[in-house]
Design a protein around this motif. Structure first.
Motif, short mmCIF file in Angstrom:
data_model
loop_
_atom_site.label_atom_id
_atom_site.label_comp_id
_atom_site.label_asym_id
_atom_site.label_seq_id
_atom_site.Cartn_x
_atom_site.Cartn_y
_atom_site.Cartn_z
N SER A 65 0.84 -1.18 0.00
CA SER A 65 0.00 0.00 0.00
C SER A 65 0.88 1.23 0.00
N ARG A 66 0.69 2.08 -0.98
CA ARG A 66 1.39 3.36 -1.01
C ARG A 66 0.59 4.42 -0.26
N GLU A 67 -0.65 4.07 0.01
CA GLU A 67 -1.58 4.97 0.67
C GLU A 67 -1.32 4.99 2.17
N GLU A 68 -1.45 6.15 2.78
CA GLU A 68 -1.35 6.25 4.24
C GLU A 68 -2.62 5.67 4.85
N ILE A 69 -2.44 4.75 5.79
CA ILE A 69 -3.57 4.12 6.46
C ILE A 69 -3.90 4.96 7.69
N ARG A 70 -5.16 5.32 7.82
CA ARG A 70 -5.59 6.16 8.94
C ARG A 70 -6.45 5.33 9.90
N ILE A 71 -6.07 5.39 11.19
CA ILE A 71 -6.78 4.65 12.23
C ILE A 71 -7.25 5.62 13.30
N ALA A 72 -8.53 5.62 13.60
CA ALA A 72 -9.09 6.46 14.64
C ALA A 72 -9.39 5.62 15.89
N PHE A 73 -9.25 6.26 17.04
CA PHE A 73 -9.56 5.58 18.29
C PHE A 73 -9.92 6.61 19.34
N ASP A 74 -10.58 6.15 20.39
CA ASP A 74 -10.98 7.06 21.45
C ASP A 74 -9.86 7.20 22.48
N GLU A 117 -12.89 6.84 9.59
CA GLU A 117 -11.56 6.58 9.02
C GLU A 117 -11.57 5.19 8.39
N MET A 118 -10.48 4.85 7.71
CA MET A 118 -10.36 3.54 7.08
C MET A 118 -10.50 2.42 8.10
N VAL A 119 -9.90 2.65 9.27
CA VAL A 119 -9.91 1.69 10.37
C VAL A 119 -10.22 2.48 11.63
N TYR A 120 -10.96 1.89 12.53
CA TYR A 120 -11.21 2.55 13.80
C TYR A 120 -11.37 1.51 14.90
N ARG A 121 -11.04 1.91 16.11
CA ARG A 121 -11.18 1.04 17.28
C ARG A 121 -12.61 1.17 17.78
N TRP A 122 -13.27 0.03 17.92
CA TRP A 122 -14.67 0.05 18.35
C TRP A 122 -14.94 -1.24 19.10
N GLY A 123 -15.62 -1.15 20.18
CA GLY A 123 -16.00 -2.34 20.93
C GLY A 123 -17.48 -2.63 20.71
#
Length: 175
Positions: A65-74, A117-123
């Motif tokens: 992946s040349r793309e920056e991966i963005r991860i959001a979290f609380d 975001e592309m990925v996020y932390r979620w319970g």
């Protein structure tokens, strides 16, 4: 969201994270998870690690992946530690650039409901000890399907599972 709309990206991300190390770092006595279904529920299966603590089912999955991966979290110390570990594992294992986005709870919930975001932390939890509450969160059109995942075969399978009583046959469909 792209690029995680492609299964090979989801597998690569899952295979890069050294979950065994992650839970040891947190020091809470938890076990690494292999499935979305929690331990004690029908359809749960145990985590199997390689020598690095990665999920053996996905370890070795690679995609560039040349793309920056963005991860959001609380916000929270524990979440920051966990996400920094994920960031390091993904960079080391896949060479992906990862940008973390630490948000307060309300901002994360707003983000997930409007433009996640592309990925996020979620319970996720369930009032009943039944796997259906976890499976429904990925059904097309479900109000709690924040990911936007949509797959007609998955939807049909979950519809069958929800209609069944707990049994070995039902459990085989979940796993």
């Amino acid at each position: 969201k792209k690029p995680f709309d492609r299964v090979e990206f989801r597998r690569a991300l899952a295979g890069a994270v050294k979950k065994g190390e992650l839970v040891r770092m947190l020091g809470t006595g938890e076990e690494p998870a292999a499935s979305w279904i929690p331990k004690g529920y029908e359809g749960w299966y145990p985590f199997r690690a390689d020598t690095e603590g990665r999920d053996v089912e996905f370890a070795g999955s690679k995609v560039e992946s040349r793309e920056e991966i963005r991860i959001a979290f609380d916000s929270g110390t524990r979440n920051s530690i966990a996400m920094e570990k994920v960031q390091a594992d993904v960079k080391d294992g896949l060479g992906w650039k990862v940008r973390l986005r630490n948000l307060d709870w309300k901002a994360l919930v707003h983000s997930i409901n409007h433009d996640p975001e592309m990925v996020y932390r979620w319970g996720w939890s369930s009032l009943l000890q039944d796997p259906s509450g976890f499976l429904l969160a990925f059904v097309t059109g479900d109000p709690f399907n924040f990911s936007g995942f949509s797959n007609p075969k998955y939807d049909a399978l979950v519809e069958k599972i929800v209609a069944m009583k707990p049994s070995p046959v039902r459990e085989s469909k979940i796993v």
